[in-house]
Write an enzyme that holds these catalytic residues in place. Structure first.
Site, mmCIF file in Angstrom:
data_model
loop_
_atom_site.group_PDB
_atom_site.id
_atom_site.type_symbol
_atom_site.label_atom_id
_atom_site.label_comp_id
_atom_site.label_asym_id
_atom_site.label_seq_id
_atom_site.Cartn_x
_atom_site.Cartn_y
_atom_site.Cartn_z
ATOM 1 N N HIS A 468 57.861 23.419 -27.852
ATOM 2 C CA HIS A 468 57.042 22.547 -28.701
ATOM 3 C C HIS A 468 57.658 21.151 -28.799
ATOM 4 O O HIS A 468 56.985 20.141 -28.553
ATOM 5 C CB HIS A 468 56.911 23.172 -30.087
ATOM 6 C CG HIS A 468 56.142 22.344 -31.070
ATOM 7 N ND1 HIS A 468 54.846 22.642 -31.432
ATOM 8 C CD2 HIS A 468 56.469 21.224 -31.784
ATOM 9 C CE1 HIS A 468 54.416 21.746 -32.311
ATOM 10 N NE2 HIS A 468 55.388 20.876 -32.541
ATOM 11 N N GLU A 469 58.933 21.097 -29.156
ATOM 12 C CA GLU A 469 59.577 19.796 -29.345
ATOM 13 C C GLU A 469 59.703 19.045 -28.020
ATOM 14 O O GLU A 469 59.626 17.811 -27.985
ATOM 15 C CB GLU A 469 60.944 19.963 -30.024
ATOM 16 C CG GLU A 469 60.894 20.612 -31.402
ATOM 17 C CD GLU A 469 59.932 19.921 -32.373
ATOM 18 O OE1 GLU A 469 59.638 18.724 -32.178
ATOM 19 O OE2 GLU A 469 59.468 20.586 -33.314
#
Length: 689
Positions: A468-469
């Site tokens: 995600h990051e």
């Protein structure tokens, strides 16, 4: 440090000198940059400065670029190295920084220059990207109070400064309250059920303080395993209660976030009223994709109608299992994670801890790099640069040997680091004359650090968080826009900024991806296909309860900033009452009356998501539909890592940043407007659509 000339915060020639910067450097560096920026802006305000792109916009951008970068470093250190010295250095200058930007946003002369440029013949000849930047500047000046009567501007500035200070204090209270709690276990019987790694980590934490037994804290790597695995209901309840009352009236008065929330709501309402909006939610949505609070609320409630029957079914199954198999007749909140993990193991014959052993951190990173390289034709290499902690890694992204961007990776929990995971920009891509400045990003997580000689291992949830990051980071690093204001993540509508991050999460459920990034921490064996199939079967496990939980947060946030009368500081009882009302609408589980969730909801009180938390669900529709393009391209091929589709995603979504509306970018990639079907399918709810 007295001399400005050798202050490492003022060296912008390359990457930041994290090995040399100290809190003492902050005050002289920031004051110097404030003075320099103010002098430049005074020149630009003058009547004899032409309102043209080259004479006005370029120097206007450059005037604040170095200040933004240096203050970004200070804010970053405040987040990842929150010692008393760094906290003081940050807080001492925060009012001046807030005041500078508040005054800048209200500067009628500068606003007038942008208006003049917009109305000039030059505007029509500018590129669409530059026209968009000017349009955004005009909007942002209006939202910053540039059109307010002079008599009201000091009050508007004071509001901005107080909001910044209160947001910082909210985060600090939460960190201090989190770090202050420890549960010391001396009876080994209370460790029953906990994985060996977690017991070893708790023992190491106790040894570090020369104490017997085991130390458990509210930091996620310690807290989550207790709630998931500990057989001791007493231990789970103690931890749950401590976590649920952090930064509240149940602890130290100076750490109570209740009054801060009340004050923040009043300030937000006052700000909105001064600008002519009925609520702060209306103001917040002006630069977002959603048309109005009602539009966003309707979207959330539609999802709620679809998800709640699944959530009710999830809870009924869990209660029946807990009563029959675990002897838990009444399911308390501190039993939920524990019973859910037991049900998962019973139903799918695996545990999260079993899966975790197959994801040692170095192998996961190699696999992640492989995904990125396959999709976009770039190469990720380890780099060397000064860092703020020995565990931090530095990476560089190249294409055919050409540097595209660099990335700091700070993965492990520390006492001085605020909780959660995030990406932030360290430097924006921009062209200065003939020189191209490549972008730089931070990716920060709070995973369990290694214990002993073994590498750190990640849960599958950790792997998803990492992807995600990195999705955010790629949005920032793979931009091909040279204008700072819309480069990378800048200028992207807030409710679309999660598209690239949530998009990346989907690859964590693909066999060809996971199998290639797994190796058992003890044996080196890859993830067995049988175990993956069990994980896949469990993917939608309690997805109904998970979705209504996110909808609860989103509805609470939006309604709080749209419906509550905040003409005066709002009592915490009013906030809790609204939350209870939201829970009656969408939640299926009961939360104790003493629980103080809002007081640790940093996203909406200290993280920029005020009246914007719905963005996660909004962008999830976009990201699921975007990922469906890869599913379609990979059908029958055995792999979704399709380079042609990846290049198109880069070109139409990542590369363009905020240089055009997010909906246009999505349609350019997908060939149509987004549809909710893919999200419902990925959540196991398509039949309810």
């Amino acid at each position: 440090m007295s001399a400005v000339s050798d202050n490492p915060l003022l060296d912008f020639t390359d990457l930041t000198h994290f090995d040399r910067i100290t809190p003492a450097d902050v005050e002289p560096a920031i004051r110097h940059l404030l003075d320099t920026a103010s002098t430049t802006l005074a020149t630009l305000e003058a009547a004899d400065t032409p309102a043209t792109w080259d004479d006005f916009v370029i120097p206007m951008t450059e005037a604040t670029e170095h200040l933004g970068r240096a203050w970004g470093v200070v804010g970053h250190m405040h987040s990842v190295m929150d010692t008393p010295q760094w906290r003081a250095a940050y807080n001492d200058l925060l009012p001046e920084i807030s005041g500078f930007y508040a005054e800048l946003g209200q500067n009628e002369a500068l606003y007038g220059k942008y208006r003049a440029l917009h109305d000039s013949a030059e505007y029509a000849n500018l590129s669409p990207v530059r026209q968009r930047i000017i349009d955004h500047e005009l909007r942002d000046f209006r939202l910053s109070g540039a059109e307010l009567p002079e008599a009201q501007k000091p009050r508007f500035k004071a509001i901005s400064e107080e909001q910044s200070a209160l947001g910082a204090k909210f985060s600090e209270n939460l960190l201090d309250a989190t770090n202050a709690f420890a549960e010391w276990v001396t009876d080994e019987a209370e460790l029953a059920g906990l994985p060996e790694d977690e017991v070893a980590a708790a023992r190491a934490a106790a040894e570090k303080e020369d104490r017997p037994g085991w130390k458990f804290t509210l930091q996620a790597p310690s807290y989550v395993p207790v709630m998931q695995y500990a057989d001791s209901a007493r231990l789970r309840e103690v931890m749950y209660r401590a976590n649920g009352t952090r930064a509240s009236e149940h602890g130290k008065p100076e750490w109570d976030n209740g009054p801060i929330i009340g004050r923040l709501l009043a300030l937000a309402a006052e700000e909105a009223k001064m600008l002519g909006y009925a609520s702060y939610a209306e103001l917040s949505l002006v630069p977002k994709m959603a048309d109005s609070p009602e539009h966003a609320l309707s979207f959330l409630r539609e999802l709620g109608v679809k998800a709640k029957p699944y959530a009710e079914r999830d809870l009924a199954e869990l209660k029946a299992f807990a009563a029959k198999e675990l002897g838990i007749a009444e399911l308390n909140p501190w039993d939920m994670g524990y019973a859910s993990e037991k049900l998962r193991q019973a139903r799918y014959a695996f545990s999260e801890n079993e899966v975790r052993q197959y994801f040692p951190e170095p192998r996961v990173l190699d696999g992640l790099f492989g995904v990125i390289e396959s999709l976009y034709g770039v190469q990720l290499r380890h780099d060397t640069a000064p860092v703020w902690d020995p565990s931090v890694k530095v990476l560089r992204i190249e294409r055919t040997g050409q540097l595209i961007g660099q990335l700091y990776l700070d993965l492990h929990a520390r006492d001085t680091k605020r909780g959660g995971a995030w990406m932030d920009s360290a430097r924006n891509r921009q062209r200065s004359g003939s020189r191209l400045l490549t972008p730089v990003a931070y990716v920060v997580c709070n995973f369990s650090p290694p214990v002993g000689d073994k590498p750190a291992t990640l849960t599958h949830d950790d792997v998803v968080t990492l992807f995600h990051e990195f999705g955010h980071a790629l949005h920032h690093l793979l931009t091909e826009v040279d204008e700072v204001a819309v480069s990378g993540i800048h200028g992207v509508e807030w409710d679309a900024v999660e598209l690239p991050s949530q998009f990346m999460e989907n690859f964590c459920w693909e066999w060809d991806v996971l199998s290639g990034m797994s190796a058992h921490v003890n044996t080196g064996e890859p993830l067995p296909r049988e175990l993956f199939d069990k994980m896949l079967a469990a993917r939608h496990f309690q997805s109904g309860m998970q979705m209504v939980r996110q909808l609860e947060f989103s509805l609470f946030d939006l309604r709080l900033y749209h419906e509550v009368d905040a003409t005066q500081p709002v009592p915490i009882d009013t906030v809790l009452s609204l939350l209870e009302d939201v829970r009656k609408e969408v939640a299926v589980t009961k939360t104790p009356a003493w629980h103080r969730f809002p007081l640790s909801f940093a996203h909406i009180f200290a993280g920029g998501y005020s009246a914007g938390y719905y963005s996660y669900k909004w962008a999830e529709v976009l990201s699921a539909d975007a990922f469906a393009a890869f599913e379609e391209a990979g059908e029958g091929r055995g792999s979704l890592l399709d380079a042609a589709t990846g290049q198109r995603f880069w070109r139409e979504i990542l590369a363009v940043g905020g240089s055009r509306p997010a909906l246009e970018s999505f349609i350019a990639f997908r060939g149509r407007e987004p549809q909710v079907d893919a999200l419902l399918r990925h959540s196991g709810m398509l039949e309810a659509a």
